[in-house]
Design a protein around this motif. Sequence first.
Motif, PDB file in Angstrom:
ATOM      1  N   GLU A 160      -6.059  -0.652   3.773  1.00 54.03           N
ATOM      2  CA  GLU A 160      -5.574  -0.702   2.393  1.00 54.03           C
ATOM      3  C   GLU A 160      -4.870   0.598   2.003  1.00 54.03           C
ATOM      4  OE1 GLU A 160      -6.300  -3.407   0.497  1.00 54.03           O
ATOM      5  OE2 GLU A 160      -5.878  -2.726  -1.551  1.00 54.03           O
ATOM      6  N   ILE A 161      -5.524   1.704   2.304  1.00 53.07           N
ATOM      7  CA  ILE A 161      -4.955   2.997   1.909  1.00 53.07           C
ATOM      8  C   ILE A 161      -3.717   3.322   2.731  1.00 53.07           C
ATOM      9  CG2 ILE A 161      -5.421   5.490   1.808  1.00 53.07           C
ATOM     10  CD1 ILE A 161      -8.352   4.778   1.237  1.00 53.07           C
ATOM     11  N   LYS A 162      -3.786   3.014   4.010  1.00 50.91           N
ATOM     12  CA  LYS A 162      -2.590   3.241   4.843  1.00 50.91           C
ATOM     13  C   LYS A 162      -1.404   2.455   4.296  1.00 50.91           C
ATOM     14  CE  LYS A 162      -4.513   4.401   9.396  1.00 50.91           C
ATOM     15  NZ  LYS A 162      -4.703   3.907  10.792  1.00 50.91           N
ATOM     16  N   ASN A 163      -1.680   1.199   3.940  1.00 49.37           N
ATOM     17  CA  ASN A 163      -0.613   0.384   3.369  1.00 49.37           C
ATOM     18  C   ASN A 163       0.018   1.071   2.160  1.00 49.37           C
ATOM     19  OD1 ASN A 163      -0.833  -1.690   5.186  1.00 49.37           O
ATOM     20  ND2 ASN A 163      -2.172  -2.956   3.904  1.00 49.37           N
ATOM     21  N   LYS A 164      -0.818   1.592   1.304  1.00 49.58           N
ATOM     22  CA  LYS A 164      -0.308   2.214   0.077  1.00 49.58           C
ATOM     23  C   LYS A 164       0.524   3.451   0.402  1.00 49.58           C
ATOM     24  CE  LYS A 164      -2.616  -0.113  -3.282  1.00 49.58           C
ATOM     25  NZ  LYS A 164      -4.072  -0.256  -3.077  1.00 49.58           N
ATOM     26  N   VAL A 197       3.330   3.722  -2.470  1.00 48.38           N
ATOM     27  CA  VAL A 197       2.541   3.600  -3.702  1.00 48.38           C
ATOM     28  C   VAL A 197       1.710   4.867  -3.893  1.00 48.38           C
ATOM     29  CG1 VAL A 197       0.752   2.280  -4.886  1.00 48.38           C
ATOM     30  CG2 VAL A 197       2.451   1.099  -3.460  1.00 48.38           C
ATOM     31  N   LEU A 198       1.267   5.394  -2.767  1.00 51.33           N
ATOM     32  CA  LEU A 198       0.630   6.711  -2.791  1.00 51.33           C
ATOM     33  C   LEU A 198       1.618   7.700  -2.160  1.00 51.33           C
ATOM     34  CD1 LEU A 198      -2.994   5.734  -1.652  1.00 51.33           C
ATOM     35  CD2 LEU A 198      -2.270   6.480  -3.932  1.00 51.33           C
ATOM     36  N   ALA A 199       2.155   8.583  -2.974  1.00 50.83           N
ATOM     37  CA  ALA A 199       3.208   9.494  -2.507  1.00 50.83           C
ATOM     38  C   ALA A 199       2.614  10.688  -1.759  1.00 50.83           C
ATOM     39  CB  ALA A 199       4.022   9.990  -3.698  1.00 50.83           C
ATOM     40  N   PRO A 200       3.408  11.340  -0.919  1.00 49.71           N
ATOM     41  CA  PRO A 200       2.946  12.558  -0.234  1.00 49.71           C
ATOM     42  C   PRO A 200       2.459  13.573  -1.247  1.00 49.71           C
ATOM     43  CG  PRO A 200       5.077  11.861   0.619  1.00 49.71           C
ATOM     44  CD  PRO A 200       4.773  10.969  -0.545  1.00 49.71           C
ATOM     45  N   GLY A 201       1.290  14.148  -1.003  1.00 53.56           N
ATOM     46  CA  GLY A 201       0.733  15.158  -1.899  1.00 53.56           C
ATOM     47  C   GLY A 201      -0.007  14.605  -3.098  1.00 53.56           C
ATOM     48  N   GLN A 202       0.087  13.302  -3.305  1.00 46.46           N
ATOM     49  CA  GLN A 202      -0.578  12.711  -4.480  1.00 46.46           C
ATOM     50  C   GLN A 202      -2.095  12.717  -4.314  1.00 46.46           C
ATOM     51  OE1 GLN A 202       1.011   8.936  -5.621  1.00 46.46           O
ATOM     52  NE2 GLN A 202      -0.778   8.358  -6.829  1.00 46.46           N
ATOM     53  N   GLN A 203      -2.782  12.925  -5.407  1.00 45.58           N
ATOM     54  CA  GLN A 203      -4.243  12.962  -5.353  1.00 45.58           C
ATOM     55  C   GLN A 203      -4.811  11.543  -5.321  1.00 45.58           C
ATOM     56  OE1 GLN A 203      -6.083  15.359  -8.375  1.00 45.58           O
ATOM     57  NE2 GLN A 203      -8.066  15.257  -7.342  1.00 45.58           N
ATOM     58  N   GLU A 217       1.242  15.868   3.088  1.00 48.08           N
ATOM     59  CA  GLU A 217       2.625  16.159   2.678  1.00 48.08           C
ATOM     60  C   GLU A 217       3.548  16.171   3.891  1.00 48.08           C
ATOM     61  OE1 GLU A 217       1.709  19.746   0.762  1.00 48.08           O
ATOM     62  OE2 GLU A 217       1.024  18.760  -1.078  1.00 48.08           O
ATOM     63  N   ASP A 218       2.960  15.894   5.029  1.00 51.52           N
ATOM     64  CA  ASP A 218       3.740  15.862   6.268  1.00 51.52           C
ATOM     65  C   ASP A 218       4.432  14.506   6.379  1.00 51.52           C
ATOM     66  OD1 ASP A 218       4.736  15.714   8.779  1.00 51.52           O
ATOM     67  OD2 ASP A 218       2.907  16.391   9.794  1.00 51.52           O
ATOM     68  N   THR A 219       5.674  14.431   5.908  1.00 50.88           N
ATOM     69  CA  THR A 219       6.372  13.137   5.869  1.00 50.88           C
ATOM     70  C   THR A 219       6.646  12.592   7.276  1.00 50.88           C
ATOM     71  OG1 THR A 219       8.462  14.310   5.699  1.00 50.88           O
ATOM     72  CG2 THR A 219       7.433  13.567   3.636  1.00 50.88           C
TER      73      THR A 219
END
Lengths: 128, 128, 128, 128
Positions: free
Chosen positions: B19-23, B28-34, B77-79
Amino acid sequence: MMKYEFDNNVPIYLQIIEEIKNKIVAGVLAPGQQLDSVRAMAAKFEVNPNTIQRALSELEQQHLVYSQRTRGRFVTEDTRMIKVLRHKMAVSEIKNAVERLKLLGFDSDEIEQIFRESLEEDISKSDH
Amino acid sequence: MMKYEFDNNVPIYLQIIEEIKNKIVAGVLAPGQQLDSVRAMAAKFEVNPNTIQRALSELEQQHLVYSQRTRGRFVTEDTRMIKVLRHKMAVSEIKNAVERLKLLGFDSDEIEQIFRESLEEDISKSDH
Amino acid sequence: MMKYEFDNNVPIYLQIIEEIKNKIVAGVLAPGQQLDSVRAMAAKFEVNPNTIQRALSELEQQHLVYSQRTRGRFVTEDTRMIKVLRHKMAVSEIKNAVERLKLLGFDSDEIEQIFRESLEEDISKSDH
Amino acid sequence: MMKYEFDNNVPIYLQIIEEIKNKIVAGVLAPGQQLDSVRAMAAKFEVNPNTIQRALSELEQQHLVYSQRTRGRFVTEDTRMIKVLRHKMAVSEIKNAVERLKLLGFDSDEIEQIFRESLEEDISKSDH
DNA sequence: GTGGTCTAGACCACT
DNA sequence: GTGGTCTAGACCACC
């Protein structure tokens, strides 16, 4: 985050339908072959006979199996029907995968490219 | 009679990881987002906090999230990592589909042809 | 003489299906109109709710009604489907009559002639 | 819950009358041919002899069978009567069908058109 | 309140 | 022994 939702609310009778369809398409159940009786399948799946009955009559409505009252149930002998099913299942399998990837933000070109890679790997594997 | 368990033996913590990987991959969950706190996620998923804990540390080991002791957990944050993950997920999605089709007796050529049909339909759909 | 056989082994759920189809075709149940609930119909027909459920889900598979989980069941709004049903029912009604007459030794010409007489009488009746 | 009676309230003796009329019209029972005895028919239909008795006397009143005290019952030798019966049955069969269709909202023109289609199909079938 | 699924157990017709 | 129908009663998710 999104709503919580773990799978597996799929009704048993639908799972059984899929199971049998898979076997028919894969040829494990050949055209004209007799299926286990309702009661036998109920025992095997540890499920109520009515649930099996429902799955099987649904398959009957789809002309994938036919029943003879006192003799039992049989896989259809109409190989055309089976081919149609086979194709439909493949299409839906692939469409689902594509669909899920699009939800993850992939576009058609990317998907096609990755698909191509997958097939190539497969071929090189079968070369070994 | 007892219930027969058909699918759904996938551990919950693995489902949460997916689920989280999908986001993350979908953005939906951006790099660096909490991320939500463990307790918040536990509430949302209606699951024991330990289960969340386990999912998150697995994601940490894979360097997809990192934690700062007192502040909480964040998306990497490692894109480049995210791109790799993105690609891996697509590949595994497609490989799974191909794999299931091969079990049903399809060969690579058939699969490619049906895949092509699916994409074409998609294109014609988006033309409307 | 032939084998003894008085009718009426027709399953209840099939009779209910026919009943509802008739009402849809005759317009007593209009497109989009809500049906009685499963439990209400069960009470009305003095039949087990499962039997109603079966009849209705069969009608659903035939796309003549659709259901919304928590709201209830409705007659299809696809008037084309209803027209098709209407035509099918007429054809089968007539075919059955013709079939029974052929079993009594009538040939097509005779049947056509008698049919013509019936219609003419009807017309003269409606003239009164 | 109790069972709801849908159809099948047609008295048995009427069903038996129809059965015998059908046989006479179809020629299975020829003019002058002897009928089975009351007891024999009662056994065959699994019905009380009185019920047979009633059916047969009705047929006698309609001059379709006649009885000779000691010898038994016979199909009428009046072929004109049989022809009339034959015609009446055909008319009533067709009228019933037409009637039912009118209840479903069909008008005469529609019925005629569908009737025509049915006959044409029949012809093309016999061409094969 | 709605529809949907499932179980348990019964009875039938057919061979 | 087979499939087919039906009942009674339960539980679920959804709103």
